[in-house]
Design a protein around this motif. Structure first.
Motif, PDB file in Angstrom:
ATOM      1  N   GLN A  38     -19.066 -17.981   5.425  1.00  0.00           N
ATOM      2  CA  GLN A  38     -18.474 -16.748   4.891  1.00  0.00           C
ATOM      3  C   GLN A  38     -17.075 -16.996   4.360  1.00  0.00           C
ATOM      4  OE1 GLN A  38     -20.476 -14.557   4.461  1.00  0.00           O
ATOM      5  NE2 GLN A  38     -21.887 -14.239   6.134  1.00  0.00           N
ATOM      6  N   LEU A  74     -25.635 -22.296  -8.858  1.00  0.00           N
ATOM      7  CA  LEU A  74     -25.081 -21.765  -7.619  1.00  0.00           C
ATOM      8  C   LEU A  74     -26.216 -21.528  -6.639  1.00  0.00           C
ATOM      9  CD1 LEU A  74     -22.708 -18.877  -8.829  1.00  0.00           C
ATOM     10  CD2 LEU A  74     -22.029 -21.127  -8.088  1.00  0.00           C
ATOM     11  N   GLU A  75     -26.042 -21.996  -5.416  1.00  0.00           N
ATOM     12  CA  GLU A  75     -27.030 -21.689  -4.383  1.00  0.00           C
ATOM     13  C   GLU A  75     -26.270 -21.081  -3.223  1.00  0.00           C
ATOM     14  OE1 GLU A  75     -30.073 -24.612  -3.193  1.00  0.00           O
ATOM     15  OE2 GLU A  75     -29.445 -25.610  -5.024  1.00  0.00           O
ATOM     16  N   ILE A  76     -26.520 -19.826  -2.968  1.00  0.00           N
ATOM     17  CA  ILE A  76     -25.671 -19.128  -2.027  1.00  0.00           C
ATOM     18  C   ILE A  76     -26.487 -18.489  -0.912  1.00  0.00           C
ATOM     19  CG2 ILE A  76     -24.023 -17.229  -1.813  1.00  0.00           C
ATOM     20  CD1 ILE A  76     -23.309 -18.046  -4.776  1.00  0.00           C
ATOM     21  N   TYR A  77     -26.131 -18.836   0.310  1.00  0.00           N
ATOM     22  CA  TYR A  77     -26.845 -18.312   1.469  1.00  0.00           C
ATOM     23  C   TYR A  77     -25.945 -17.518   2.409  1.00  0.00           C
ATOM     24  CZ  TYR A  77     -30.558 -21.516   0.040  1.00  0.00           C
ATOM     25  OH  TYR A  77     -31.524 -22.165  -0.668  1.00  0.00           O
ATOM     26  N   ALA A  78     -24.814 -17.055   1.907  1.00  0.00           N
ATOM     27  CA  ALA A  78     -23.933 -16.242   2.737  1.00  0.00           C
ATOM     28  C   ALA A  78     -23.484 -15.068   1.887  1.00  0.00           C
ATOM     29  CB  ALA A  78     -22.731 -17.060   3.186  1.00  0.00           C
ATOM     30  N   ASP A  79     -23.194 -13.926   2.518  1.00  0.00           N
ATOM     31  CA  ASP A  79     -22.943 -12.759   1.672  1.00  0.00           C
ATOM     32  C   ASP A  79     -21.486 -12.472   1.388  1.00  0.00           C
ATOM     33  OD1 ASP A  79     -22.495 -11.970   4.257  1.00  0.00           O
ATOM     34  OD2 ASP A  79     -23.228  -9.939   3.967  1.00  0.00           O
ATOM     35  N   CYS A 121     -18.075 -16.194  -5.600  1.00  0.00           N
ATOM     36  CA  CYS A 121     -18.446 -17.387  -6.334  1.00  0.00           C
ATOM     37  C   CYS A 121     -18.664 -17.019  -7.786  1.00  0.00           C
ATOM     38  CB  CYS A 121     -19.750 -17.975  -5.810  1.00  0.00           C
ATOM     39  SG  CYS A 121     -19.656 -18.468  -4.109  1.00  0.00           S
ATOM     40  N   ASN A 151     -34.871 -14.686  -0.822  1.00  0.00           N
ATOM     41  CA  ASN A 151     -34.181 -15.578  -1.741  1.00  0.00           C
ATOM     42  C   ASN A 151     -34.444 -15.146  -3.171  1.00  0.00           C
ATOM     43  OD1 ASN A 151     -32.670 -17.785  -0.505  1.00  0.00           O
ATOM     44  ND2 ASN A 151     -34.601 -18.160   0.555  1.00  0.00           N
ATOM     45  N   LEU A 153     -25.307  -9.710  -2.765  1.00  0.00           N
ATOM     46  CA  LEU A 153     -25.931 -10.056  -1.497  1.00  0.00           C
ATOM     47  C   LEU A 153     -25.732  -8.928  -0.507  1.00  0.00           C
ATOM     48  CD1 LEU A 153     -24.406 -13.545  -1.683  1.00  0.00           C
ATOM     49  CD2 LEU A 153     -26.808 -13.295  -1.193  1.00  0.00           C
ATOM     50  N   LEU A 154     -26.821  -8.470   0.095  1.00  0.00           N
ATOM     51  CA  LEU A 154     -26.733  -7.466   1.154  1.00  0.00           C
ATOM     52  C   LEU A 154     -27.231  -8.125   2.421  1.00  0.00           C
ATOM     53  CD1 LEU A 154     -28.489  -4.494  -0.727  1.00  0.00           C
ATOM     54  CD2 LEU A 154     -26.055  -4.944  -0.623  1.00  0.00           C
ATOM     55  N   GLY A 155     -26.326  -8.567   3.247  1.00  0.00           N
ATOM     56  CA  GLY A 155     -26.733  -9.248   4.474  1.00  0.00           C
ATOM     57  C   GLY A 155     -26.443 -10.726   4.406  1.00  0.00           C
ATOM     58  N   ASP A 156     -26.329 -11.335   5.567  1.00  0.00           N
ATOM     59  CA  ASP A 156     -25.897 -12.736   5.585  1.00  0.00           C
ATOM     60  C   ASP A 156     -27.045 -13.711   5.797  1.00  0.00           C
ATOM     61  OD1 ASP A 156     -26.427 -12.119   8.139  1.00  0.00           O
ATOM     62  OD2 ASP A 156     -24.486 -12.673   8.967  1.00  0.00           O
ATOM     63  N   CYS A 161     -29.663 -13.732   3.545  1.00  0.00           N
ATOM     64  CA  CYS A 161     -30.386 -13.868   2.284  1.00  0.00           C
ATOM     65  C   CYS A 161     -29.684 -14.889   1.385  1.00  0.00           C
ATOM     66  CB  CYS A 161     -30.490 -12.528   1.576  1.00  0.00           C
ATOM     67  SG  CYS A 161     -28.917 -11.692   1.437  1.00  0.00           S
ATOM     68  N   GLY A 162     -30.345 -15.254   0.313  1.00  0.00           N
ATOM     69  CA  GLY A 162     -29.769 -16.235  -0.594  1.00  0.00           C
ATOM     70  C   GLY A 162     -29.829 -15.759  -2.030  1.00  0.00           C
ATOM     71  N   ALA A 163     -28.815 -16.118  -2.807  1.00  0.00           N
ATOM     72  CA  ALA A 163     -28.813 -15.801  -4.227  1.00  0.00           C
ATOM     73  C   ALA A 163     -28.448 -17.063  -4.978  1.00  0.00           C
ATOM     74  CB  ALA A 163     -27.799 -14.704  -4.526  1.00  0.00           C
ATOM     75  N   HIS A 164     -29.240 -17.403  -5.960  1.00  0.00           N
ATOM     76  CA  HIS A 164     -29.043 -18.683  -6.631  1.00  0.00           C
ATOM     77  C   HIS A 164     -29.110 -18.521  -8.138  1.00  0.00           C
ATOM     78  CE1 HIS A 164     -30.081 -19.702  -2.579  1.00  0.00           C
ATOM     79  NE2 HIS A 164     -31.276 -19.185  -2.751  1.00  0.00           N
ATOM     80  N   THR A 192     -21.231 -14.027  -7.962  1.00  0.00           N
ATOM     81  CA  THR A 192     -21.967 -13.649  -6.767  1.00  0.00           C
ATOM     82  C   THR A 192     -21.008 -12.909  -5.859  1.00  0.00           C
ATOM     83  OG1 THR A 192     -23.325 -15.601  -6.927  1.00  0.00           O
ATOM     84  CG2 THR A 192     -23.266 -14.515  -4.802  1.00  0.00           C
ATOM     85  N   LYS A 247     -20.638  -9.507  -2.632  1.00  0.00           N
ATOM     86  CA  LYS A 247     -21.284  -8.461  -1.854  1.00  0.00           C
ATOM     87  C   LYS A 247     -20.566  -7.150  -2.160  1.00  0.00           C
ATOM     88  CE  LYS A 247     -18.755  -8.372   2.427  1.00  0.00           C
ATOM     89  NZ  LYS A 247     -18.945  -8.129   3.841  1.00  0.00           N
TER      90      LYS A 247
END
Lengths: 455, 481
Positions: free
Chosen positions: A346, A371-376, A380, B369, B395-398, B400-403, B423, B425
């Motif tokens: 985070q 971009l590969e994003i796994y946190a909200d 970025c 994802n 992103l809504l929540g920690d 999940c993933g956005a790419h 990207t 939230k």
């Protein structure tokens, strides 16, 4: 011409070269370095030589580099020539501690004049493997193993020498260290240089790496540099690539950063027939900051591909990335920038920008930001543009009495300057600027400083 | 647990609103895929010889291909022999009025909120309703026929307008284009065909509702839209599918051809069953959509709202062949629970002075994802090409993933290409601002998400925009207004 060999045949040729010379490669080196070789060659076997179409090498076919015939030096050369007689740096008046390598081998003779502070350790990686066992054991090949890459594995299998640099905890280097690798020989040569740089806690250092070709042979230099930056350290790494157009350069740079550390890497590609730069940055502890910059000015049929991978493994880190390319003639360029924000990283800030100018209808550019994003809770962004010189800006300058050619030069320089101005060594910023300007004007011969004057 | 987490947990607990199975009889053939099955499908549809050849060719190509693995998706292995490739409602006779239609079928549409009769009157939309595979009811045909517009099911078109179908089918998406396109070309059951003659502006929005019904039946529709010189058409496609435990495969093809100065607007709202909150079930949606701006000054615009499917693999693309042709791509993709989406577009600039715009908005929640993958390619002779791409992720929540995976390939120096991606939230300050004006957090998130997607929703035809907004709300149920 051996260029039409397919990549598999070439791979097996190289593997059998390894098997035949293993004894000689291992000679004089401790087990802690040699133990990685077999595994590495298996990795190379598994991945093969990356060819066009593979996702990471989508726009770059490494058979251009590997598909030629090269010689190898498996025995440490006995350097007896004073480097000053054969080479003069293209960046004059730069007050640095200069360390020389020749064809990837550490030049002990010339490096005694480097006048490095006592605290700093600078030696060949061969020596370090024997002398500084703990440091070596702890860091050598660790980052490469994290990112199994074909070219890096190839280097691990063959590497015999390179640079080892250790800045102890709390030590602040006043002058930058310049590492010059000279490529020369009467035959084509494949060079596997392996560097390991360790910056201790709270230390500060700046390293400038220059690669020069001194003879008109086909060179393939496959360099792997692993840098470990400890807590609160500030470390700069400037890479100036200036080789002739028959050479191929594969550079893999691995950086691992601990908490509150700050790094800056800047890759300046002035000349080089075929260049592929891989940069892997891992922000392994919180509050680390990475600045990754690059500028490439390419013409003729040169090819430059910059691949970057920034791994935000923990929260609260920041990365800034900017790559610019100016392409002339039939040059091709590529950029692939991957940013990974791992789950729970985070408060990450990751910014990336890639801007490119194509000057001629035959220049081509390919870009793939990712971009590969796994946190909200992150910020970025990435931006990419491909275009030409702004006609309005050009007109503006011309309407004020600046000639078309000069105006164009000014705009190109301004475009490039955005990367140059991030350099944290004031005098180097100036020199960089001069080099870029000379290069843009076509005044910088690719072998400037070389006494061979082969072209 | 803060307010937002609470809302998010509510989101993950909401069930799929449209989950039900209509139990009217349908006629199926046995599971499995081989040349005989293709012959049966072709025979059942009474197709001409060339059509069977087309299918068999595609099937033979398909056998040589392997399933693509480059997408950022985790897809369990699909057993293609375990799927029924043809299913038609048994009463497939033509009807003159709604009274004759199977009441249960009508009820299905009512549950979906698309009462045919009401829509006829109120919305003025001609609906070619495809239930499973065979077209059951086509309305407003007469009005369209007056203008020379052909709008009918694909099978009908094969029978009645074989020349047109033969000329254009496979011209934009060849049967060997990719794995799923080859599969579709081999076994496609039905779909829509639309032909707008020269100089005609289609007076109404054309729309089709696709629906997967009988269990274990893959739906393989095929849509072909041909817009002749100076014509205009706006085409809508919307989907909902009943709840089901087993994964269902959906591989569709959409082909659009736009001639000189023709304009085609293609809008999609996709809300197939996304699987339950544990990631069980759901539709696999592998779609090949491609438009060809063949003529000078032609325009194709894609708008899509993707809220459903367990796995989405979809890249509506445009080949800008004609000089001065224009293409736009607007997309909102929402993923929740364990949904995966790898979607985007391709803009291939070939003609001179071609322009493309890409606006993609991704929203990920739960453990989903969501990837944007887009290609902008400027070929050597595409002088003066212009592209602007923007892809934003929310992103809504920690978990999940956005790419984003944009590819930009430029081979012409006169091109101006721009790409930007962000990207983020929903900011706490934004929610706080709404809160202090008396808007609940839930409503605030709803407003912000709708505002975020507005740029895309605005490009949808009015009838659809309302439905799209509803779908966004249902997908993010609990968090959105």
């Amino acid at each position: 011409m051996s260029e039409h060999i397919d990549s598999n045949t070439m791979k097996y040729k190289l593997i059998s070269l390894y098997q035949q010379n293993l004894q000689q490669i291992n000679e004089g080196l401790p087990e802690r370095m040699n133990k990685y070789r077999d595994q590495a060659i298996r990795e190379f076997d598994k991945q093969g030589i990356p060819i066009k179409g593979e996702e990471k090498y989508k726009y770059t076919d490494l058979m251009h580099a590997f598909g030629r015939t090269y010689g190898y030096i498996f025995k440490a050369p006995n350097i007896t020539v004073d480097s000053k007689t054969i080479f003069q740096c293209a960046v004059p008046d730069l007050d640095t501690h200069t360390l020389i390598l020749e064809n990837g081998w550490y030049d002990a003779l010339n490096n005694q004049h480097a006048e490095l502070p006592e605290e700093v350790v600078a030696c060949s990686i061969r020596e370090a493997a024997v002398k500084y066992t703990d440091l070596f054991e702890k860091h050598y090949n660790q980052q490469v193993l994290e990112h199994p890459e074909s070219v890096a594995a190839f280097n691990t299998a063959f590497a015999q020498d390179g640079m080892f640099l250790y800045i102890p905890d709390g030590f602040v280097m006043e002058k930058p260290i310049q590492i010059i690798n000279l490529l020369r020989g009467s035959n084509p040569l494949l060079v596997n240089q392996r560097n390991l740089i360790l910056a201790g806690k709270n230390s500060q250092a700046k390293v400038i790496v220059c690669d020069h070709t001194l003879s008109q042979q086909n060179f393939l230099s496959n360099t792997v540099t692993e840098i470990f930056v400890d807590e609160h350290a500030v470390f700069d790494f400037y890479n100036i690539q200036n080789q002739h157009n028959q050479s191929s350069q594969l550079s893999s740079l691995y950086i691992q950063q601990m908490q509150h550390s700050n790094t800056l890497t800047n890759t300046l590609t002035l000349h080089g027939g075929f260049v592929r730069n891989n940069v892997f940055v891992k922000l392994a502890e919180e509050h680390a900051e990475a600045n990754v910059f690059g500028l490439a000015l390419v013409d003729n049929k040169q090819h430059v591909d910059n691949f970057t991978f920034i791994d935000h493994a923990v929260p609260n880190c920041q990365s800034n990335e900017m790559y610019k390319n100016i392409l002339d003639d039939e040059a091709t360029g590529a950029f692939n920038g991957r940013i990974l924000v791992r789950p729970d990283a985070q408060k990450t800030l990751a910014f990336q920008s890639n801007k490119n100018i194509c000057l001629t209808p035959t220049a081509r550019f390919f870009t793939k930001p990712q971009l590969e994003i796994y946190a909200d809770d992150v910020k970025c962004s990435h931006g990419a543009t491909i275009g030409q010189i702004d006609e309005d800006a050009l007109f503006y300058l011309q309407s004020r009495g600046i000639g078309g050619r000069e105006a164009r030069m000014m705009l190109m320089y301004a475009f490039a300057y955005e990367v140059i101005r991030n350099i944290r060594v004031p005098v180097l910023t100036e020199r960089y600027g001069e080099l870029v300007e000379k290069r843009l004007r076509g005044e910088l011969s690719r072998c400037e400083g070389c006494f061979v004057h082969c072209n | 647990m803060n307010e937002q987490d609470k809302i998010l947990s509510e989101v993950t607990q909401s069930d799929y609103k449209y989950g039900f199975v209509s139990s009217f009889e349908s006629e199926s053939i046995p599971k499995g895929l081989n040349e005989d099955v293709i012959r049966i499908i072709s025979a059942k549809k009474n197709e001409p010889e060339w059509m069977l050849e087309f299918r068999l060719n595609a099937y033979r190509n398909w056998l040589k291909m392997t399933m693509p693995t480059w997408a950022h998706l985790k897809i369990p292995e699909i057993n293609y022999q375990d799927i029924i490739y043809y299913s038609a409602p048994k009463q497939s006779a033509k009807y003159d009025s709604l009274d004759e239609v199977d009441p249960e079928l009508l009820e299905t549409f009512n549950k979906l909120g698309i009462p045919l009769d009401e829509q006829k009157v109120l919305a003025g939309v001609a609906v070619d309703a495809v239930l499973d595979s065979v077209s059951v009811k086509t309305t407003f045909r007469d009005v369209l026929a007056e203008k020379g517009i052909i709008f009918c099911s694909f099978s009908e078109a094969v029978q009645e307008h074989p020349d047109l179908v033969r000329k254009y089918m496979g011209s934009v998406v060849p049967s060997s284009d990719n794995y799923f396109a080859a599969l579709n070309s081999a076994v496609f059951s039905d779909g829509s065909f639309c032909y707008i003659p020269k100089g005609v502006r289609c007076p109404m929005e054309l729309s089709t509702y696709f629906r997967i019904n009988a269990a274990n039946t893959g739906q393989f529709e095929r849509t072909l839209i041909v817009a002749e010189d100076d014509s205009y058409v706006s085409y809508l496609e919307g989907c909902t599918a009943p709840m089901r435990d087993e994964n269902q495969l959906h591989a569709a093809i959409v082909e659009i051809v736009a001639m000189n100065n023709a304009e085609v607007k293609y809008s999609t709202v996709q809300n197939w069953y996304p699987g339950d909150k544990n990631g069980k079930g759901g539709i696999y949606n592998f779609v090949t959509k491609r438009g060809l701006c063949q003529g000078k000054g032609s325009k194709i615009s894609w708008s899509q709202v993707e809220t459903g499917s367990a796995v989405t693999w979809k890249y509506p693309s445009t080949i800008l062949l004609g000089d001065n042709s224009v293409s736009e791509f607007y997309s909102v993709a929402v993923t929740n629970h364990h949904q995966q989406a790898d979607t985007g577009t391709k803009m291939i600039h070939i003609g001179k002075n071609t322009k493309s715009t890409i606006v993609s908005k991704g929203i990920s929640a739960g453990k989903s994802n969501n990837s944007y993958r887009g290609l902008v390619k400027v070929s050597k002779r595409a002088e003066g090409a212009r592209n602007f791409s923007q892809c934003d992720s929310l992103l809504l929540g920690d978990k999940c993933g956005a790419h984003t995976f944009p590819y930009i390939e430029c081979e012409n120096n006169t091109a101006i290409l721009e790409h930007e991606a962000t990207t983020s939230k929903i900011g706490e300050d934004q929610i706080f601002y709404c809160n202090q004006r008396g808007i609940s957090t839930e409503d605030a998130i709803g407003m912000i998400v709708n505002g975020y997607a507005k740029e895309v929703l605005n490009t949808l035809p009015m009838e659809f925009a309302v439905e799209a907004q509803k779908l966004l709300q249902i997908t993010l149920e609990g968090s959105v207004g």
